[in-house]
Motif scaffolding. Structure first.
Motif, PDB file in Angstrom:
ATOM      1  N   SER A  60      28.131  32.564  16.242  1.00  0.00           N
ATOM      2  CA  SER A  60      28.730  31.225  16.184  1.00  0.00           C
ATOM      3  C   SER A  60      30.157  31.307  16.673  1.00  0.00           C
ATOM      4  CB  SER A  60      28.702  30.691  14.752  1.00  0.00           C
ATOM      5  OG  SER A  60      29.354  29.443  14.671  1.00  0.00           O
ATOM      6  N   THR A  61      30.504  30.431  17.602  1.00  0.00           N
ATOM      7  CA  THR A  61      31.863  30.380  18.124  1.00  0.00           C
ATOM      8  C   THR A  61      32.376  28.947  18.068  1.00  0.00           C
ATOM      9  OG1 THR A  61      31.080  30.120  20.392  1.00  0.00           O
ATOM     10  CG2 THR A  61      31.572  32.361  19.653  1.00  0.00           C
ATOM     11  N   SER A  62      33.688  28.829  18.064  1.00  0.00           N
ATOM     12  CA  SER A  62      34.335  27.525  18.031  1.00  0.00           C
ATOM     13  C   SER A  62      35.572  27.590  18.896  1.00  0.00           C
ATOM     14  CB  SER A  62      34.705  27.171  16.588  1.00  0.00           C
ATOM     15  OG  SER A  62      35.407  25.944  16.510  1.00  0.00           O
ATOM     16  N   TYR A  63      35.850  26.513  19.625  1.00  0.00           N
ATOM     17  CA  TYR A  63      36.993  26.475  20.526  1.00  0.00           C
ATOM     18  C   TYR A  63      37.781  25.186  20.344  1.00  0.00           C
ATOM     19  CZ  TYR A  63      34.624  30.242  23.056  1.00  0.00           C
ATOM     20  OH  TYR A  63      34.013  31.422  23.392  1.00  0.00           O
ATOM     21  N   ALA A  64      39.067  25.285  20.605  1.00  0.00           N
ATOM     22  CA  ALA A  64      39.858  24.078  20.736  1.00  0.00           C
ATOM     23  C   ALA A  64      39.293  23.278  21.905  1.00  0.00           C
ATOM     24  CB  ALA A  64      41.322  24.421  20.979  1.00  0.00           C
ATOM     25  N   ASP A  65      39.164  21.985  21.725  1.00  0.00           N
ATOM     26  CA  ASP A  65      38.528  21.150  22.750  1.00  0.00           C
ATOM     27  C   ASP A  65      39.236  21.283  24.105  1.00  0.00           C
ATOM     28  OD1 ASP A  65      37.779  18.405  20.458  1.00  0.00           O
ATOM     29  OD2 ASP A  65      36.717  20.287  20.888  1.00  0.00           O
ATOM     30  N   SER A  66      40.539  21.393  24.071  1.00  0.00           N
ATOM     31  CA  SER A  66      41.308  21.430  25.311  1.00  0.00           C
ATOM     32  C   SER A  66      41.142  22.749  26.062  1.00  0.00           C
ATOM     33  CB  SER A  66      42.786  21.201  25.022  1.00  0.00           C
ATOM     34  OG  SER A  66      43.286  22.230  24.179  1.00  0.00           O
ATOM     35  N   LEU A  67      40.607  23.776  25.373  1.00  0.00           N
ATOM     36  CA  LEU A  67      40.495  25.099  25.996  1.00  0.00           C
ATOM     37  C   LEU A  67      39.061  25.474  26.340  1.00  0.00           C
ATOM     38  CD1 LEU A  67      42.944  27.015  23.644  1.00  0.00           C
ATOM     39  CD2 LEU A  67      43.430  25.984  25.857  1.00  0.00           C
ATOM     40  N   LYS A  68      38.134  24.688  25.871  1.00  0.00           N
ATOM     41  CA  LYS A  68      36.725  24.993  26.101  1.00  0.00           C
ATOM     42  C   LYS A  68      36.448  25.068  27.597  1.00  0.00           C
ATOM     43  CE  LYS A  68      34.315  23.014  23.052  1.00  0.00           C
ATOM     44  NZ  LYS A  68      33.551  22.015  22.263  1.00  0.00           N
ATOM     45  N   GLY A  69      35.736  26.118  27.981  1.00  0.00           N
ATOM     46  CA  GLY A  69      35.420  26.307  29.386  1.00  0.00           C
ATOM     47  C   GLY A  69      36.359  27.250  30.101  1.00  0.00           C
ATOM     48  N   ARG A  70      37.559  27.422  29.578  1.00  0.00           N
ATOM     49  CA  ARG A  70      38.502  28.374  30.194  1.00  0.00           C
ATOM     50  C   ARG A  70      38.638  29.650  29.387  1.00  0.00           C
ATOM     51  NH1 ARG A  70      43.774  27.606  30.823  1.00  0.00           N
ATOM     52  NH2 ARG A  70      44.058  26.067  29.158  1.00  0.00           N
ATOM     53  N   PHE A  71      38.505  29.525  28.070  1.00  0.00           N
ATOM     54  CA  PHE A  71      38.674  30.674  27.175  1.00  0.00           C
ATOM     55  C   PHE A  71      37.330  31.059  26.566  1.00  0.00           C
ATOM     56  CE2 PHE A  71      43.435  30.178  25.836  1.00  0.00           C
ATOM     57  CZ  PHE A  71      43.787  30.015  27.170  1.00  0.00           C
ATOM     58  N   THR A  72      37.125  32.350  26.376  1.00  0.00           N
ATOM     59  CA  THR A  72      35.905  32.860  25.741  1.00  0.00           C
ATOM     60  C   THR A  72      36.270  33.894  24.696  1.00  0.00           C
ATOM     61  OG1 THR A  72      34.641  32.530  27.788  1.00  0.00           O
ATOM     62  CG2 THR A  72      33.678  33.960  26.113  1.00  0.00           C
ATOM     63  N   ILE A  73      35.752  33.710  23.496  1.00  0.00           N
ATOM     64  CA  ILE A  73      35.960  34.683  22.427  1.00  0.00           C
ATOM     65  C   ILE A  73      34.671  35.478  22.235  1.00  0.00           C
ATOM     66  CG2 ILE A  73      35.311  33.027  20.618  1.00  0.00           C
ATOM     67  CD1 ILE A  73      37.388  34.405  18.788  1.00  0.00           C
ATOM     68  N   TYR A  74      34.802  36.770  22.045  1.00  0.00           N
ATOM     69  CA  TYR A  74      33.645  37.602  21.763  1.00  0.00           C
ATOM     70  C   TYR A  74      34.114  38.828  21.006  1.00  0.00           C
ATOM     71  CZ  TYR A  74      34.999  40.156  26.050  1.00  0.00           C
ATOM     72  OH  TYR A  74      35.686  40.853  27.024  1.00  0.00           O
ATOM     73  N   ARG A  75      33.173  39.557  20.445  1.00  0.00           N
ATOM     74  CA  ARG A  75      33.555  40.695  19.605  1.00  0.00           C
ATOM     75  C   ARG A  75      32.588  41.862  19.814  1.00  0.00           C
ATOM     76  NH1 ARG A  75      33.585  38.495  13.750  1.00  0.00           N
ATOM     77  NH2 ARG A  75      33.964  40.682  13.173  1.00  0.00           N
TER      78      ARG A  75
END
Length: 124
Positions: A57-72
């Motif tokens: 499950s991931t969550s992003y700030a709306d303004s950053l979605k599509g440019r930033f990717t979180i993973y672990r």
């Protein structure tokens, strides 16, 4: 207790990319929700992204979605933030944060542990 150490920040031109890393020490990293926040000069901490303990499950700030990717990578006790198409508005100190919970949150107060941060500067 979890100690967090960010790395990967630096100076990049508009349109460039950076990958931030947050290495965690301590037990049970794989049971922690992880988040990224950023703070620009004179501004409050801003939520960037969060990821659940499994990565499912991931969550992003709306303004950053599509440019930033979180993973672990739980085997390496590390969470990453891939940042693409950077612009001067992304200039900030980026902090990772951790909470021993199964859910993600955009709320800064949710997170118990914080790293010192890494500076990202995007030139125009």
């Amino acid at each position: 207790q979890v100690l967090l150490h960010e790395s990967g920040g630096g100076l990049v031109q508009t349109g460039g990319s950076l990958k931030l890393s947050c290495a965690a020490s301590g037990r049970a990293f794989s049971s922690y929700t992880m988040g990224w926040f950023r703070q620009a000069p004179g501004s409050e901490h801003e939520f960037v992204a969060a990821i659940s303990w499994s990565g499912g499950s991931t969550s992003y700030a709306d303004s950053l979605k599509g440019r930033f990717t979180i993973y672990r990578d739980n085997a390496k006790n590390t969470v990453y933030l891939q940042m693409n198409s950077l612009n001067p508005g992304d200039t900030a100190v980026y902090h990772c944060a951790a909470n021993p919970s199964a859910i993600t949150s955009r709320n800064r107060a949710f997170y118990d542990y914080w790293g010192q941060g890494t500076q990202v500067t995007v030139s125009s």
